[in-house]
Every structure is written in C-alpha cells, then in structure tokens.
Design an enzyme around this catalytic site. Structure first.
Site, PDB file in Angstrom:
ATOM      1  N   ASP A  50       0.871  -1.349   0.018  1.00  0.00           N
ATOM      2  CA  ASP A  50       0.129   0.021  -0.001  1.00  0.00           C
ATOM      3  C   ASP A  50       0.912   1.064  -0.209  1.00  0.00           C
ATOM      4  O   ASP A  50       2.084   1.070   0.192  1.00  0.00           O
ATOM      5  CB  ASP A  50      -0.914  -0.113   1.073  1.00  0.00           C
ATOM      6  CG  ASP A  50      -0.150  -0.576   2.459  1.00  0.00           C
ATOM      7  OD1 ASP A  50       0.831  -0.354   2.538  1.00  0.00           O
ATOM      8  OD2 ASP A  50      -0.868  -0.874   3.430  1.00  0.00           O
ATOM      9  N   ASN A  95      -7.494  -3.088  14.402  1.00  0.00           N
ATOM     10  CA  ASN A  95      -8.922  -3.272  13.840  1.00  0.00           C
ATOM     11  C   ASN A  95      -9.030  -4.657  13.057  1.00  0.00           C
ATOM     12  O   ASN A  95     -10.135  -4.710  12.386  1.00  0.00           O
ATOM     13  CB  ASN A  95      -9.443  -2.159  13.064  1.00  0.00           C
ATOM     14  CG  ASN A  95      -8.811  -1.589  11.983  1.00  0.00           C
ATOM     15  OD1 ASN A  95      -7.747  -2.176  11.333  1.00  0.00           O
ATOM     16  ND2 ASN A  95      -9.335  -0.573  11.293  1.00  0.00           N
ATOM     17  N   HIS A 140      -7.222  -4.841  10.077  1.00  0.00           N
ATOM     18  CA  HIS A 140      -6.902  -4.679   8.563  1.00  0.00           C
ATOM     19  C   HIS A 140      -5.733  -5.375   8.301  1.00  0.00           C
ATOM     20  O   HIS A 140      -4.718  -5.636   8.945  1.00  0.00           O
ATOM     21  CB  HIS A 140      -6.921  -3.295   8.295  1.00  0.00           C
ATOM     22  CG  HIS A 140      -5.732  -2.255   8.880  1.00  0.00           C
ATOM     23  ND1 HIS A 140      -5.818  -0.985   8.929  1.00  0.00           N
ATOM     24  CD2 HIS A 140      -4.611  -2.659   9.170  1.00  0.00           C
ATOM     25  CE1 HIS A 140      -4.664  -0.574   9.342  1.00  0.00           C
ATOM     26  NE2 HIS A 140      -3.843  -1.531   9.755  1.00  0.00           N
ATOM     27  N   GLU A 153      -9.653  -1.966   5.448  1.00  0.00           N
ATOM     28  CA  GLU A 153     -10.333  -1.813   6.568  1.00  0.00           C
ATOM     29  C   GLU A 153     -11.423  -2.603   6.638  1.00  0.00           C
ATOM     30  O   GLU A 153     -12.027  -3.217   5.740  1.00  0.00           O
ATOM     31  CB  GLU A 153     -10.606  -0.547   6.794  1.00  0.00           C
ATOM     32  CG  GLU A 153      -9.414   0.716   6.334  1.00  0.00           C
ATOM     33  CD  GLU A 153      -8.585   0.779   7.660  1.00  0.00           C
ATOM     34  OE1 GLU A 153      -8.647  -0.112   8.384  1.00  0.00           O
ATOM     35  OE2 GLU A 153      -7.972   1.796   7.776  1.00  0.00           O
TER      36      GLU A 153
HETATM   37  P1  PGA Z   1       2.328  -1.578  12.544  1.00  0.00           P
HETATM   38  O1  PGA Z   1       1.218  -1.574  11.466  1.00  0.00           O
HETATM   39  O2  PGA Z   1       3.225  -2.342  12.078  1.00  0.00           O
HETATM   40  O3  PGA Z   1       2.900  -0.249  12.572  1.00  0.00           O
HETATM   41  O4  PGA Z   1       1.599  -1.934  13.834  1.00  0.00           O
HETATM   42  C1  PGA Z   1       0.410  -2.807  11.179  1.00  0.00           C
HETATM   43  C2  PGA Z   1      -0.690  -2.598  10.318  1.00  0.00           C
HETATM   44  O5  PGA Z   1      -1.305  -1.433  10.570  1.00  0.00           O
HETATM   45  O6  PGA Z   1      -0.749  -3.265   9.342  1.00  0.00           O
END
Ligand code: PGA
Length: 244
Positions: free
Chosen positions: A67, A136, A138, A143
């Site tokens: 992404d 959450n 994702h 999302e």
């Molecule tokens: P993080 O993010 O590694 O910064 O915790 C993971 C994600 O949101 O997929």
C-alpha cells in the site's frame, strides 16, 4: 495457519528474516510482497545484516508493496516508498526497476490500481506476502467491511488507523485520509503468507484472529482460508488469546 510462538519482537524479527532468506534461496526469481509499519522494521534490519554477511542477495528478487498513502510523493519521509527505501532497498543489491510501491500521487488512481494488479500478474504472482495486522484487523489498508473479493483499490482510512499512524506525523491533521492498497483477494492470491504480530496493542486482534469467525468485519480472518499461512507471534500479542 501455522502459528509460531516466540518470546518477543527480536525473536519474531529473526525468525521472519530466516524465513524470508530461505524463500529467496529456494524460489527461482522470487517475488516478495512487502509491508510497512513498525512490525516489519526488525525483519528488514536483520535481512540487511544477512545481506552484509553475504548470506543473501536480492539481485533476482522482485517486490511489490501492499500500500501507499494517497497524496504523498516518493520523497516524502512519510510515504511508504520512502520507508521501504530507507529501511531496506538502499541497503541491499535489489534492482530498483524490480520494486513496485503503489504510486499515491498518480493522476489517475484507478488506473494505478489496475497497473499494480497487472504488474503482479506479469511477475507471475506473489510468492511470499509479508503482512502485519491492524488493531482493527486490517491487512494492508483493507479496513473492516472491505469485500473479500477486492483487488487493488483506493481506500478511505478508518479513524482508528489514522489515529494509530498519527505517531509518524507532526499532527493528526497531516495523516492522509486515503490510500491505495492491494485488495484482500490480491493478498489471498499470494502463494504463501507470513503474518507478523507483536506487542500488547495487537493482543485483541490476535485473539479475534485465532478464536473468531471469518467475517468481512475483521479482514484478517480470511487468512484462515488460505492454505499456506505462517503467523509468527510474540507472547505479548497472545495474552488475550491465551487468557493470561
Ligand atoms: P504496525 O502496523 O506494524 O505499525 O503496527 C500494522 C498494520 O497496521 O498493518
């Protein structure tokens, strides 16, 4: 899902690096799907160390990132292109024309999404996709509520995601509200998936992943229907799942 339990972030990162280096050695012209965020940073640091010790080369490796924020240029320190370059690419012998991070400033974002899909297909698909998980649930920036059938698409970020990522920006108002993300189907089409989970902040998501239903309300749950997923998870992220 093959769940590997480790003590902490360092052990997760080391095991993940061994896993990726093994795949680079055993797959001809390997295609890696890469992720950004705090979770894979340790993995990238260890991969760089292994490269410096001549244990691995990226000269035949192709990569696709999951992404990118909409509106951030490659040279913006908060862009995921910049992150990947700083944390991995510029330290190893990867050919930069084999690297693809979605272009978040493309004039035609819908076309950019199609191009990301087309390039993945042309490369023969992703052999190993590295993933983190959002609080959450994702995966990528898919999302809750994203259709499992989604391909690379433009997404509106959840308020919880914007808040979680504000730590990297001067203020929350600077966090982009949209991103281009590989879709859930794009991720599920990877031949193999490596999910990394570390820390207490992910314990609730980890419990839902292990014990909950497969539902579009919790995007990561679909991984249970993929036949080649390895999860490397540390003790802190397992506290709720294991009732500790
Ligand atoms: P993080 O993010 O590694 O910064 O915790 C993971 C994600 O949101 O997929």
């Amino acid at each position: 899902m093959n769940v590997i339990k480790v003590k902490n972030y360092d052990e997760m990162s080391e095991k993940a690096a061994e896993f990726i280096v093994d795949r680079i050695h055993t797959i001809e012209n390997p295609v890696l799907g890469l992720a950004t965020g705090s979770t894979p940073e340790g993995l990238y640091q260890r991969i760089i160390k292994k490269y410096e010790q001549n244990e691995v080369s990226f000269k035949d490796v192709t990569t696709f990132n999951l992404d990118e924020y909409v509106g951030l240029e490659k040279n913006d320190p908060n862009s995921y292109y910049y992150f990947m370059n700083e944390k991995l690419f510029r330290h190893v012998d990867i050919e930069m024309d084999r690297v693809r991070v979605p272009n978040g400033v493309a004039e035609d974002l819908e076309n950019e999404c199609r191009e990301h899909e087309r390039a993945i297909e042309q490369a023969g698909g992703v052999d190993v996709q590295v993933l983190g998980i959002g609080g959450n649930g994702h995966i990528g920036f898919n999302e809750p509520g994203t259709p499992f059938s989604s391909k690379t698409h433009v997404v509106d970020l959840d308020q919880s995601t914007i808040q979680a990522n504000a730590r990297f920006f001067k203020s929350i108002d600077e966090v982009p509200t949209q991103a281009v993300s590989m879709g859930i189907e794009t991720i599920m089409n990877s031949k193999e998936i490596l999910l990394l989970v570390s820390g207490e902040a992910k314990a609730d998501a980890m419990a839902k992943l292990l014990n909950g239903e497969v539902s579009e309300d919790f995007p990561a749950s679909i991984l249970k229907q993929h036949d080649n997923v390895t999860v490397i998870v540390d003790e802190a992220a397992l506290t709720i799942a294991e009732g500790k």
